[in-house]
Design an enzyme around this catalytic site. Structure first.
Site, PDB file in Angstrom:
ATOM      1  N   GLU A  51       0.908  -1.231   0.294  1.00 20.36           N
ATOM      2  CA  GLU A  51       0.174   0.031  -0.215  1.00 20.36           C
ATOM      3  C   GLU A  51       0.985   1.463  -0.451  1.00 20.36           C
ATOM      4  O   GLU A  51       1.787   1.013   1.269  1.00 20.36           O
ATOM      5  CB  GLU A  51      -1.411   0.326   1.170  1.00 20.36           C
ATOM      6  CG  GLU A  51      -2.144   1.045   1.212  1.00 20.36           C
ATOM      7  CD  GLU A  51      -2.775   1.562   2.310  1.00 20.36           C
ATOM      8  OE1 GLU A  51      -2.444   0.569   3.376  1.00 20.36           O
ATOM      9  OE2 GLU A  51      -3.262   2.156   2.861  1.00 20.36           O
ATOM     10  N   ASP A  76       4.748   4.522   3.893  1.00 21.17           N
ATOM     11  CA  ASP A  76       4.877   6.268   3.822  1.00 21.17           C
ATOM     12  C   ASP A  76       6.136   6.209   4.307  1.00 21.17           C
ATOM     13  O   ASP A  76       6.717   6.283   4.871  1.00 21.17           O
ATOM     14  CB  ASP A  76       3.512   6.389   4.547  1.00 21.17           C
ATOM     15  CG  ASP A  76       2.814   7.497   4.521  1.00 21.17           C
ATOM     16  OD1 ASP A  76       1.802   7.262   3.790  1.00 21.17           O
ATOM     17  OD2 ASP A  76       3.696   8.536   4.658  1.00 21.17           O
ATOM     18  N   ASN A 103      10.190   7.181   1.006  1.00 20.86           N
ATOM     19  CA  ASN A 103      10.014   7.741  -0.020  1.00 20.86           C
ATOM     20  C   ASN A 103       9.676   6.754  -0.951  1.00 20.86           C
ATOM     21  O   ASN A 103      10.571   5.728  -1.336  1.00 20.86           O
ATOM     22  CB  ASN A 103      11.110   8.912  -0.881  1.00 20.86           C
ATOM     23  CG  ASN A 103      10.645   9.933  -1.612  1.00 20.86           C
ATOM     24  OD1 ASN A 103       9.949   9.482  -2.624  1.00 20.86           O
ATOM     25  ND2 ASN A 103      10.820  10.765  -1.700  1.00 20.86           N
ATOM     26  N   ASP A 125      -2.332  12.062  -2.923  1.00 24.58           N
ATOM     27  CA  ASP A 125      -2.732  14.205  -2.778  1.00 24.58           C
ATOM     28  C   ASP A 125      -2.645  13.933  -3.968  1.00 24.58           C
ATOM     29  O   ASP A 125      -1.717  13.577  -4.671  1.00 24.58           O
ATOM     30  CB  ASP A 125      -1.857  14.777  -1.845  1.00 24.58           C
ATOM     31  CG  ASP A 125      -1.848  15.876  -3.043  1.00 24.58           C
ATOM     32  OD1 ASP A 125      -2.156  16.348  -3.413  1.00 24.58           O
ATOM     33  OD2 ASP A 125      -1.313  17.009  -1.691  1.00 24.58           O
ATOM     34  N   LYS A 129      -0.965  20.574  -9.462  1.00 27.71           N
ATOM     35  CA  LYS A 129       0.218  21.695  -9.654  1.00 27.71           C
ATOM     36  C   LYS A 129       1.543  20.619 -10.215  1.00 27.71           C
ATOM     37  O   LYS A 129       2.780  21.625 -10.450  1.00 27.71           O
ATOM     38  CB  LYS A 129       0.563  22.977  -8.929  1.00 27.71           C
ATOM     39  CG  LYS A 129      -1.383  23.386  -8.963  1.00 27.71           C
ATOM     40  CD  LYS A 129      -1.005  24.297  -9.641  1.00 27.71           C
ATOM     41  CE  LYS A 129      -2.802  25.107 -10.268  1.00 27.71           C
ATOM     42  NZ  LYS A 129      -3.513  25.781  -9.174  1.00 27.71           N
ATOM     43  N   ASP A 159     -10.809  10.202  -3.815  1.00 29.81           N
ATOM     44  CA  ASP A 159     -11.873  11.603  -3.691  1.00 29.81           C
ATOM     45  C   ASP A 159     -11.948  12.003  -4.863  1.00 29.81           C
ATOM     46  O   ASP A 159     -12.649  12.830  -5.095  1.00 29.81           O
ATOM     47  CB  ASP A 159     -12.237  12.034  -2.315  1.00 29.81           C
ATOM     48  CG  ASP A 159     -10.469  12.524  -2.234  1.00 29.81           C
ATOM     49  OD1 ASP A 159     -10.017  12.083  -1.583  1.00 29.81           O
ATOM     50  OD2 ASP A 159     -10.311  13.740  -2.480  1.00 29.81           O
ATOM     51  N   THR A 200     -10.449   4.250   5.125  1.00 32.98           N
ATOM     52  CA  THR A 200      -8.858   5.191   5.345  1.00 32.98           C
ATOM     53  C   THR A 200      -9.209   6.302   6.118  1.00 32.98           C
ATOM     54  O   THR A 200     -10.380   6.896   6.008  1.00 32.98           O
ATOM     55  CB  THR A 200      -8.041   5.459   4.531  1.00 32.98           C
ATOM     56  OG1 THR A 200      -8.552   6.293   3.614  1.00 32.98           O
ATOM     57  CG2 THR A 200      -7.865   4.134   3.952  1.00 32.98           C
ATOM     58  N   TYR A 202      -8.253   9.848   5.734  1.00 34.98           N
ATOM     59  CA  TYR A 202      -8.822  10.702   5.080  1.00 34.98           C
ATOM     60  C   TYR A 202     -10.128  10.286   4.595  1.00 34.98           C
ATOM     61  O   TYR A 202     -11.075  10.568   4.128  1.00 34.98           O
ATOM     62  CB  TYR A 202      -7.182  10.739   3.407  1.00 34.98           C
ATOM     63  CG  TYR A 202      -6.424  11.788   3.935  1.00 34.98           C
ATOM     64  CD1 TYR A 202      -6.441  12.708   4.174  1.00 34.98           C
ATOM     65  CD2 TYR A 202      -5.869  10.809   4.828  1.00 34.98           C
ATOM     66  CE1 TYR A 202      -4.989  13.659   4.377  1.00 34.98           C
ATOM     67  CE2 TYR A 202      -4.160  12.132   5.124  1.00 34.98           C
ATOM     68  CZ  TYR A 202      -4.671  13.075   5.555  1.00 34.98           C
ATOM     69  OH  TYR A 202      -3.187  14.103   5.544  1.00 34.98           O
ATOM     70  N   GLU A 203     -10.379   8.709   3.487  1.00 38.56           N
ATOM     71  CA  GLU A 203     -11.572   8.935   3.567  1.00 38.56           C
ATOM     72  C   GLU A 203     -12.954   8.906   4.464  1.00 38.56           C
ATOM     73  O   GLU A 203     -13.617   9.774   3.988  1.00 38.56           O
ATOM     74  CB  GLU A 203     -11.749   7.219   2.747  1.00 38.56           C
ATOM     75  CG  GLU A 203     -13.067   7.101   2.897  1.00 38.56           C
ATOM     76  CD  GLU A 203     -12.664   5.295   1.938  1.00 38.56           C
ATOM     77  OE1 GLU A 203     -12.159   4.749   1.918  1.00 38.56           O
ATOM     78  OE2 GLU A 203     -14.471   5.250   1.259  1.00 38.56           O
TER      79      GLU A 203
HETATM   80  C1  LIG Z   1      -3.831  12.064   1.284  1.00 38.44           C
HETATM   81  S1  LIG Z   1      -2.345  10.901   3.126  1.00 38.44           S
HETATM   82  C2  LIG Z   1      -3.256   9.810   2.742  1.00 38.44           C
HETATM   83  C3  LIG Z   1      -3.203   8.719   3.446  1.00 38.44           C
HETATM   84  C4  LIG Z   1      -4.394   6.707   3.841  1.00 38.44           C
HETATM   85  N1  LIG Z   1      -3.689   6.083   2.439  1.00 38.44           N
HETATM   86  C5  LIG Z   1      -5.689   7.386   4.362  1.00 38.44           C
HETATM   87  O1  LIG Z   1      -6.296   7.256   3.576  1.00 38.44           O
HETATM   88  O2  LIG Z   1      -6.039   7.878   5.431  1.00 38.44           O
HETATM   89  C6  LIG Z   1      -1.474  10.370   1.262  1.00 38.44           C
HETATM   90  C7  LIG Z   1      -0.167  10.194   2.177  1.00 38.44           C
HETATM   91  O3  LIG Z   1       0.915  10.008   0.972  1.00 38.44           O
HETATM   92  C8  LIG Z   1       2.036   9.962   1.860  1.00 38.44           C
HETATM   93  N2  LIG Z   1       3.043  10.199   0.091  1.00 38.44           N
HETATM   94  C9  LIG Z   1       2.761  10.769  -0.180  1.00 38.44           C
HETATM   95  N3  LIG Z   1       3.931  11.178  -1.154  1.00 38.44           N
HETATM   96  C10 LIG Z   1       4.662   9.836  -0.835  1.00 38.44           C
HETATM   97  C11 LIG Z   1       5.967   9.413  -1.243  1.00 38.44           C
HETATM   98  N4  LIG Z   1       6.319  10.032  -2.589  1.00 38.44           N
HETATM   99  N5  LIG Z   1       6.664   8.937  -0.769  1.00 38.44           N
HETATM  100  C12 LIG Z   1       6.170   8.202   0.418  1.00 38.44           C
HETATM  101  N6  LIG Z   1       5.185   8.108   0.866  1.00 38.44           N
HETATM  102  C13 LIG Z   1       4.496  10.180   0.253  1.00 38.44           C
HETATM  103  C14 LIG Z   1       2.108  10.854   2.636  1.00 38.44           C
HETATM  104  O4  LIG Z   1       2.542  11.169   3.631  1.00 38.44           O
HETATM  105  C15 LIG Z   1       0.403  11.002   3.213  1.00 38.44           C
HETATM  106  O5  LIG Z   1       1.129   9.764   4.017  1.00 38.44           O
END
Ligand SMILES: C[S@@+](CC[C@H](N)C(=O)[O-])C[C@H]1O[C@@H](n2cnc3c(N)ncnc32)[C@H](O)[C@@H]1O
Length: 256
Positions: A51, A76, A103, A125, A129, A159, A200, A202-203
């Site tokens: 995931e 993450d 990352n 996210d 942009k 979403d 989740t 955020y969901e």
């Molecule tokens: C909007 S949150 C969603 C978290 C979770 N999946 C949820 O639905 O609740 C996006 C997550 O992606 C992680 N993330 C974004 N870009 C990433 C990257 N390049 N490498 C690792 N994690 C990343 C962020 O740290 C964050 O926890």
């Protein structure tokens, strides 16, 4: 940094199923479980599902509970978020769960070619942009292909109308085989499987604000030059420019 965050960092440091590896060590020594997750960590040959951007890891833990004959790794960059899922996996006594703090761009340092069976990307996210940071961009798909088995499946739950439209276009343009495509899962009862009901953090927030949730699953052939779709005419998600408490019910992407 807050005390609570420091406490979480200290706790995940002690957890045998959470991995974090400084880049300097990755480059010099390599990651010991790369190519060896099956027998080196899980002690079985069951398929490995990851995931990406797992946050608190609801899918990692939720899928692990439902599929004891598969292995799940939540990934993450944020350790304090991973802490929640890692702790839950301990409470549940799940042996088929691990978390990796890194990352996503570095995935090929952690997995060998074909070691991953399937990928979930949950509520990323949309990076409207900054396309280079968008987790379903061709750049990231190319990275996933370095570790995913040929024709492995990518599951996107989002979403974001922008990200959904962009990814749909990318899939169509590159003729990637579609496994499922549901534009509003909670209003499509026949498609709302037990797996899609996993919710989740955020969901839940987006649902509270009345947004619809979309699901797109497609497979990723190994050898294919991927092309970016046009995106200039895709409407931006207006709700993202507002604070969390902004009521979205007047937006055109809401549910009644
Ligand atoms: C909007 S949150 C969603 C978290 C979770 N999946 C949820 O639905 O609740 C996006 C997550 O992606 C992680 N993330 C974004 N870009 C990433 C990257 N390049 N490498 C690792 N994690 C990343 C962020 O740290 C964050 O926890």
């Amino acid at each position: 940094m807050g005390k609570n965050k420091l406490k979480k960092f200290a706790e995940i440091e002690q957890m045998d199923h959470v991995f974090q590896f400084p880049f300097a060590r990755l480059e010099s020594e390599g990651f010991p479980l790369k190519g060896n997750w099956h027998m080196g960590f899980f002690n079985n040959n069951n398929p490995i599902v990851i995931e990406i951007g797992c946050g608190r890891g609801e899918y990692t833990v939720g899928l692990a509970r439902r599929f004891p004959d598969r292995n799940f790794i939540g990934i993450d960059i944020k350790g304090a978020r991973i802490h929640a899922g890692a702790k839950q996996a301990l409470i549940d006594g799940l042996k088929n769960v691990a978390f990796l703090r890194t990352n996503v761009e570095l995935l090929p340092f952690f997995f060998s070619s074909g070691e991953v069976e399937e990928i979930w990307i949950t509520f990323p996210d949309p990076q409207m942009k900054k396309p280079r940071r968008r987790l379903t961009s061709t750049m990231f798909l190319d990275t996933y292909r370095k570790v995913l088995r040929p024709d492995g499946i990518i599951n996107l739950k989002t979403d974001s109308p922008f990200l959904y439209t962009y990814t749909e276009r990318l899939v169509r343009l590159n003729r990637l085989p579609v496994v499922a495509n549901i534009s509003d899962i909670y209003h499509t009862p026949e498609a709302l499987t037990d797996i899609l009901r996993i919710r989740t953090h955020y969901e839940s927030q987006w649902l509270d604000r009345g947004l619809t949730i979309k699901y797109l699953a497609f497979s990723l052939p190994q050898y294919l030059d991927l092309t970016e779709p046009e995106e200039d005419d895709i409407p931006l998600d207006t709700y993202r420019s507002y604070g969390r408490n902004y009521n979205t019910r007047n937006q055109n992407d809401t549910i009644s």
